[in-house]
Enzyme design. Structure first.
Site, short mmCIF file in Angstrom:
data_model
loop_
_atom_site.label_atom_id
_atom_site.label_comp_id
_atom_site.label_asym_id
_atom_site.label_seq_id
_atom_site.Cartn_x
_atom_site.Cartn_y
_atom_site.Cartn_z
N TRP A 1 -4.89 2.41 13.12
CA TRP A 1 -4.00 2.66 14.32
C TRP A 1 -2.67 3.22 13.88
CZ3 TRP A 1 -6.20 -2.09 12.99
CH2 TRP A 1 -5.29 -2.98 12.23
N CYS B 1 -0.58 4.54 1.81
CA CYS B 1 -0.85 3.70 3.03
C CYS B 1 0.03 2.40 3.17
CB CYS B 1 -2.26 3.61 3.18
SG CYS B 1 -2.74 2.73 4.80
N ARG C 1 -2.30 -1.15 4.35
CA ARG C 1 -3.54 -1.48 3.49
C ARG C 1 -3.99 -3.14 3.72
NH1 ARG C 1 -2.19 0.64 -2.06
NH2 ARG C 1 -0.07 1.25 -1.56
N GLU D 1 5.27 7.34 13.22
CA GLU D 1 4.54 8.57 13.01
C GLU D 1 4.81 9.42 14.15
OE1 GLU D 1 0.54 6.18 11.78
OE2 GLU D 1 0.57 7.83 10.55
#
Ligand code: ARG
Length: 362
Positions: free
Chosen positions: A238, A67, A70, A243
């Site tokens: 979010w 991720c 973070r 992506e």
């Protein structure tokens, strides 16, 4: 017996980190440990306090090597749904999660935690990859919708769900208890925020009526905290623009929109060397970022996300902790070498608490 020993070990490791980081008080930590130790010895199980749940879920985010988001780990909102015992109750909590996290477009990072499997509780599973996702259908005239969802969509159809068969049908939520067949629930459409896509310059793009949903809520991973496994633990942040713009809508095996984008932008597609794919990719990503912003829906671009990740790395270094990471996932799929992440190496060791994949049910 071995199980109890393992559980106690994992519990101890978690309690040490959790209480030393949050309370900085070894007496409180020691007292709580004694309690848990007794509970495990007597019942083979123990129960987290709400505060432990909060800390555990946040630490798991902080430890999520893949991720890039973070930096915000401490702002996670934890919804305690451990009292839910029927499929209907779980569904109601999931609807609440969607409403709470969507927050009118100002998305909040949220996790809902359902009871972990235990002597008192059957395993609760959410079958969906994400709570909100578009269906995919294999038809004689080709694929309709999201090719990534075909298997799951088939399972929903088999259970009696009727798919309208557009390119953007919201899938129902499948919930199961123990070994029972899953029950399916349609999400009330009033709860689902979607963003119609337009390009800041190419007006023809809006006419295609593409869209994407606002909140990515991963719902098929398990959360491990102190030896307890929360198998139903849907969480969301979010979106980062890429992506949607560089993967969901662009991958040849997904919505495959690069050729259309290139045509709208009038690009020369006769040779790979005109870099039309790269140029179409950038335009598609501009359209996505532009549209989410226009509709007041939280979304971060990959440059800003990478800069936030750098701040996370600095903060962790100051706290004397090593940031672990999975470089292959941390780098964005567009212009990776323009971010600092690309030029570093990361230790991919997996610390607990953490989120893990679990076996697929369909
Ligand atoms: N990559 C997934 C998708 O495109 C979402 C994964 C979670 N992403 C996030 N920003 N929290 O739907």
């Amino acid at each position: 017996m071995q199980d109890k020993k393992l559980l106690a070990e994992e519990a101890k490791a978690f309690i040490d980190i959790a209480y030393m980081e949050s309370e900085k008080n070894s007496d409180v930590c020691q007292a709580r440990w004694k309690q848990i130790e007794t509970e495990i010895a007597e019942t083979g199980h123990y129960t987290h306090t709400l505060e432990e749940l909060r800390i555990g879920a946040k630490l798991a985010w902080r430890n999520s090597n893949r991720c890039i988001g973070r930096f915000f780990w401490e702002s996670l909102h934890v919804l305690d749904c451990r009292a839910d015992s029927t499929e209907d109750e779980v569904a109601r909590s999931l609807f609440r999660h969607i409403r709470y996290a969507t927050n009118g477009g100002r998305i909040l990072p949220v996790i809902s935690l359902f009871a972990p499997a235990s002597p008192h509780h059957p395993t609760i599973r959410i079958w969906n990859y994400q709570l909100i996702r578009y269906a995919g259908y294999q038809t004689e005239d080709g694929i309709i919708g999201d090719p990534d969802s075909i298997d799951f969509t088939n399972k929903c159809l088999e259970l009696g769900w009727k798919g309208p068969k557009t390119d953007f049908d919201i899938l129902p939520i499948l919930i199961s208890l123990g070994d029972k067949e899953p029950k399916w629930f349609s999400i009330p459409s009033s709860l689902i925020l979607e963003v119609p896509l337009e390009h800041p310059e190419y007006e023809a793009f809006a006419e295609k009526q593409y869209k994407w949903y606002a909140v990515p809520i991963v719902s098929d991973m398990k959360l491990e905290i102190g030896g307890l496994t929360y198998q139903a633990a849907p969480f969301n942040g979010w979106y980062m623009g890429t992506e949607v713009g560089a993967r969901n809508l662009a991958d040849a095996g997904r919505y495959n929109l690069l050729p259309e984008m290139a045509e709208i932008a009038g690009l020369d597609t006769s040779f790979a060397s005109t870099l039309w794919k790269d140029r179409a990719l950038v335009e598609l990503n501009r359209a996505v970022l532009h549209s989410y912003k226009k509709h007041g829906v939280s979304m971060v671009d990959h440059h800003t996300a990478a800069a936030q990740f750098e701040r996370f790395e600095k903060k962790e270094a100051q706290a004397g902790r090593e940031v672990t990471g999975d470089w292959t996932w941390l780098i964005p799929p567009v212009s990776p070498a323009t971010t600092s992440i690309f030029h570093k190496e990361y230790n991919n060791h997996v610390h607990k608490p953490n989120y893990f994949y679990q076996d697929r049910l369909y």
